[in-house]
Design a protein around this motif. Structure first.
Motif, PDB file in Angstrom:
ATOM      1  N   VAL A 112     -50.179 -25.398  55.124  1.00 53.98           N
ATOM      2  CA  VAL A 112     -49.653 -24.504  54.281  1.00 53.98           C
ATOM      3  C   VAL A 112     -49.814 -24.473  52.826  1.00 53.98           C
ATOM      4  CG1 VAL A 112     -47.407 -24.094  53.622  1.00 53.98           C
ATOM      5  CG2 VAL A 112     -47.418 -24.946  55.887  1.00 53.98           C
ATOM      6  N   ARG A 113     -50.226 -22.931  52.207  1.00 52.95           N
ATOM      7  CA  ARG A 113     -50.348 -23.100  50.883  1.00 52.95           C
ATOM      8  C   ARG A 113     -49.203 -23.040  50.233  1.00 52.95           C
ATOM      9  NH1 ARG A 113     -54.688 -18.078  50.652  1.00 52.95           N
ATOM     10  NH2 ARG A 113     -53.015 -17.143  51.751  1.00 52.95           N
ATOM     11  N   GLY A 114     -48.160 -22.511  50.503  1.00 51.35           N
ATOM     12  CA  GLY A 114     -47.098 -22.561  49.703  1.00 51.35           C
ATOM     13  C   GLY A 114     -45.864 -22.060  50.608  1.00 51.35           C
ATOM     14  N   ILE A 115     -44.674 -22.339  49.818  1.00 47.88           N
ATOM     15  CA  ILE A 115     -43.429 -21.662  50.343  1.00 47.88           C
ATOM     16  C   ILE A 115     -42.691 -21.277  49.139  1.00 47.88           C
ATOM     17  CG2 ILE A 115     -41.371 -22.608  51.483  1.00 47.88           C
ATOM     18  CD1 ILE A 115     -42.603 -25.266  52.430  1.00 47.88           C
ATOM     19  N   SER A 116     -41.900 -20.054  49.663  1.00 48.14           N
ATOM     20  CA  SER A 116     -41.033 -19.574  48.555  1.00 48.14           C
ATOM     21  C   SER A 116     -39.578 -19.558  49.378  1.00 48.14           C
ATOM     22  CB  SER A 116     -41.225 -17.921  48.163  1.00 48.14           C
ATOM     23  OG  SER A 116     -41.544 -17.355  49.328  1.00 48.14           O
ATOM     24  N   TYR A 117     -38.697 -19.912  48.823  1.00 45.07           N
ATOM     25  CA  TYR A 117     -37.386 -20.085  49.605  1.00 45.07           C
ATOM     26  C   TYR A 117     -36.068 -19.709  48.559  1.00 45.07           C
ATOM     27  CZ  TYR A 117     -38.636 -24.088  46.756  1.00 45.07           C
ATOM     28  OH  TYR A 117     -38.974 -24.964  45.832  1.00 45.07           O
ATOM     29  N   ASN A 118     -34.952 -19.530  49.192  1.00 40.72           N
ATOM     30  CA  ASN A 118     -33.854 -18.963  48.779  1.00 40.72           C
ATOM     31  C   ASN A 118     -32.401 -19.637  49.546  1.00 40.72           C
ATOM     32  OD1 ASN A 118     -34.433 -16.715  46.724  1.00 40.72           O
ATOM     33  ND2 ASN A 118     -34.880 -15.707  48.586  1.00 40.72           N
ATOM     34  N   ILE A 119     -31.827 -20.133  48.811  1.00 35.37           N
ATOM     35  CA  ILE A 119     -30.561 -20.876  49.654  1.00 35.37           C
ATOM     36  C   ILE A 119     -29.250 -19.822  49.097  1.00 35.37           C
ATOM     37  CG2 ILE A 119     -29.233 -22.830  49.579  1.00 35.37           C
ATOM     38  CD1 ILE A 119     -31.556 -24.546  49.138  1.00 35.37           C
ATOM     39  N   GLY A 120     -28.427 -19.381  50.044  1.00 32.38           N
ATOM     40  CA  GLY A 120     -27.185 -18.828  49.628  1.00 32.38           C
ATOM     41  C   GLY A 120     -26.023 -19.382  50.022  1.00 32.38           C
ATOM     42  N   ILE A 121     -25.062 -19.220  49.308  1.00 37.74           N
ATOM     43  CA  ILE A 121     -23.686 -19.753  49.770  1.00 37.74           C
ATOM     44  C   ILE A 121     -22.641 -18.601  49.721  1.00 37.74           C
ATOM     45  CG2 ILE A 121     -21.761 -21.236  49.017  1.00 37.74           C
ATOM     46  CD1 ILE A 121     -23.765 -22.870  47.411  1.00 37.74           C
ATOM     47  N   GLU A 122     -22.121 -18.465  50.894  1.00 35.14           N
ATOM     48  CA  GLU A 122     -21.264 -17.277  51.285  1.00 35.14           C
ATOM     49  C   GLU A 122     -21.973 -16.031  51.161  1.00 35.14           C
ATOM     50  OE1 GLU A 122     -18.123 -17.416  52.464  1.00 35.14           O
ATOM     51  OE2 GLU A 122     -18.316 -19.569  52.706  1.00 35.14           O
ATOM     52  N   ASN A 123     -23.107 -15.831  51.717  1.00 37.71           N
ATOM     53  CA  ASN A 123     -23.973 -14.673  51.571  1.00 37.71           C
ATOM     54  C   ASN A 123     -24.207 -14.361  50.152  1.00 37.71           C
ATOM     55  OD1 ASN A 123     -24.248 -14.439  54.455  1.00 37.71           O
ATOM     56  ND2 ASN A 123     -22.138 -13.504  54.453  1.00 37.71           N
ATOM     57  N   ILE A 124     -24.394 -15.344  49.137  1.00 30.75           N
ATOM     58  CA  ILE A 124     -24.800 -14.889  47.981  1.00 30.75           C
ATOM     59  C   ILE A 124     -25.918 -15.686  47.726  1.00 30.75           C
ATOM     60  CG2 ILE A 124     -23.917 -14.928  45.187  1.00 30.75           C
ATOM     61  CD1 ILE A 124     -21.104 -14.637  46.355  1.00 30.75           C
ATOM     62  N   ASP A 125     -27.156 -15.411  47.205  1.00 30.56           N
ATOM     63  CA  ASP A 125     -28.239 -16.017  46.852  1.00 30.56           C
ATOM     64  C   ASP A 125     -27.926 -16.894  45.577  1.00 30.56           C
ATOM     65  OD1 ASP A 125     -29.651 -15.679  49.214  1.00 30.56           O
ATOM     66  OD2 ASP A 125     -30.692 -13.952  48.527  1.00 30.56           O
ATOM     67  N   VAL A 126     -27.813 -17.952  45.607  1.00 31.36           N
ATOM     68  CA  VAL A 126     -27.685 -18.837  44.452  1.00 31.36           C
ATOM     69  C   VAL A 126     -28.748 -19.776  43.733  1.00 31.36           C
ATOM     70  CG1 VAL A 126     -25.183 -18.611  44.353  1.00 31.36           C
ATOM     71  CG2 VAL A 126     -26.253 -20.691  45.390  1.00 31.36           C
ATOM     72  N   LEU A 127     -29.725 -20.215  44.661  1.00 30.21           N
ATOM     73  CA  LEU A 127     -30.638 -21.088  44.618  1.00 30.21           C
ATOM     74  C   LEU A 127     -31.937 -20.477  45.131  1.00 30.21           C
ATOM     75  CD1 LEU A 127     -29.021 -24.333  45.620  1.00 30.21           C
ATOM     76  CD2 LEU A 127     -29.030 -23.742  43.404  1.00 30.21           C
ATOM     77  N   SER A 128     -33.070 -20.731  44.206  1.00 31.44           N
ATOM     78  CA  SER A 128     -34.598 -20.366  44.562  1.00 31.44           C
ATOM     79  C   SER A 128     -35.405 -21.054  44.082  1.00 31.44           C
ATOM     80  CB  SER A 128     -34.499 -18.863  44.081  1.00 31.44           C
ATOM     81  OG  SER A 128     -34.611 -18.824  43.025  1.00 31.44           O
ATOM     82  N   GLY A 129     -36.408 -20.929  44.756  1.00 26.98           N
ATOM     83  CA  GLY A 129     -37.586 -21.819  44.067  1.00 26.98           C
ATOM     84  C   GLY A 129     -39.142 -21.462  44.939  1.00 26.98           C
ATOM     85  N   VAL A 130     -40.142 -21.917  44.274  1.00 26.67           N
ATOM     86  CA  VAL A 130     -41.307 -22.025  45.162  1.00 26.67           C
ATOM     87  C   VAL A 130     -42.123 -23.102  44.956  1.00 26.67           C
ATOM     88  CG1 VAL A 130     -41.672 -19.343  44.899  1.00 26.67           C
ATOM     89  CG2 VAL A 130     -42.841 -20.937  43.131  1.00 26.67           C
ATOM     90  N   THR A 131     -43.215 -23.656  45.707  1.00 26.33           N
ATOM     91  CA  THR A 131     -44.033 -24.697  45.752  1.00 26.33           C
ATOM     92  C   THR A 131     -45.279 -24.571  46.254  1.00 26.33           C
ATOM     93  OG1 THR A 131     -44.034 -26.956  45.901  1.00 26.33           O
ATOM     94  CG2 THR A 131     -43.076 -25.966  47.719  1.00 26.33           C
ATOM     95  N   GLY A 132     -46.284 -25.080  45.849  1.00 28.36           N
ATOM     96  CA  GLY A 132     -47.518 -25.077  46.419  1.00 28.36           C
ATOM     97  C   GLY A 132     -47.808 -26.442  47.082  1.00 28.36           C
TER      98      GLY A 132
END
Length: 151
Positions: free
Chosen positions: A62-82
């Motif tokens: 895996v070269r990298g991951i981008s991700y989002n975490i939502g609570i009650e269908n509202i995206d509140v957390l996000s990030g990327v990592t290599g």
């Protein structure tokens, strides 16, 4: 002579394509824990502990991951990592990623809870894009669930 060159070039293309893996199954991702990290200024960082299961008979790089975490269908957390270890064949790999809170989305979440009230369960969703090596297409992985707030 030209015909031989074309036949030779086509043979090289066919040989190169034979190394492209087909039938790769989508890895599964589970959120196994959350950890508050020290704040940096107005930014709250959170470590998200994941378990990524590779159901394939070969390691996945895996070269990298981008991700989002939502609570009650509202995206509140996000990030990327290599910084992702190789996903070993038929194994579960622990991965820790760091997310930052989106302050505007947090304000929307607070407004949502003030209007709807907070129940004993809160829904969450995790959406990630895994970017593999150049020979594999990227994959999207989603997980949804509920967090029980009262015991």
């Amino acid at each position: 002579m030209l015909r031989r060159l074309l036949v030779g070039a086509m043979a090289l293309v066919v040989a190169a394509c034979s190394h492209i893996p087909l039938g790769i199954e989508e890895p599964s991702v589970k959120v196994t824990g959350l950890e508050l990290l020290p704040a940096q200024g107005m930014e709250q960082r959170i470590a998200v502990h994941l378990a990524i299961t590779n159901p394939n008979g070969r390691d996945l790089s895996v070269r990298g991951i981008s991700y989002n975490i939502g609570i009650e269908n509202i995206d509140v957390l996000s990030g990327v990592t290599g910084k992702v270890p190789t996903l070993k064949a038929y194994e579960q790999t622990p991965v820790t990623v760091e997310v930052t809170a989106n302050l505007l989305s947090l304000a929307r979440l607070v407004q949502h809870f003030s209007q709807q009230g907070v129940s004993d369960r809160v829904s969450y969703n995790f959406d990630a894009k895994l970017d593999f090596s150049q020979w594999l297409p990227s994959m999207r992985v989603e997980e949804q669930g509920e967090i029980k707030l009262q015991y």
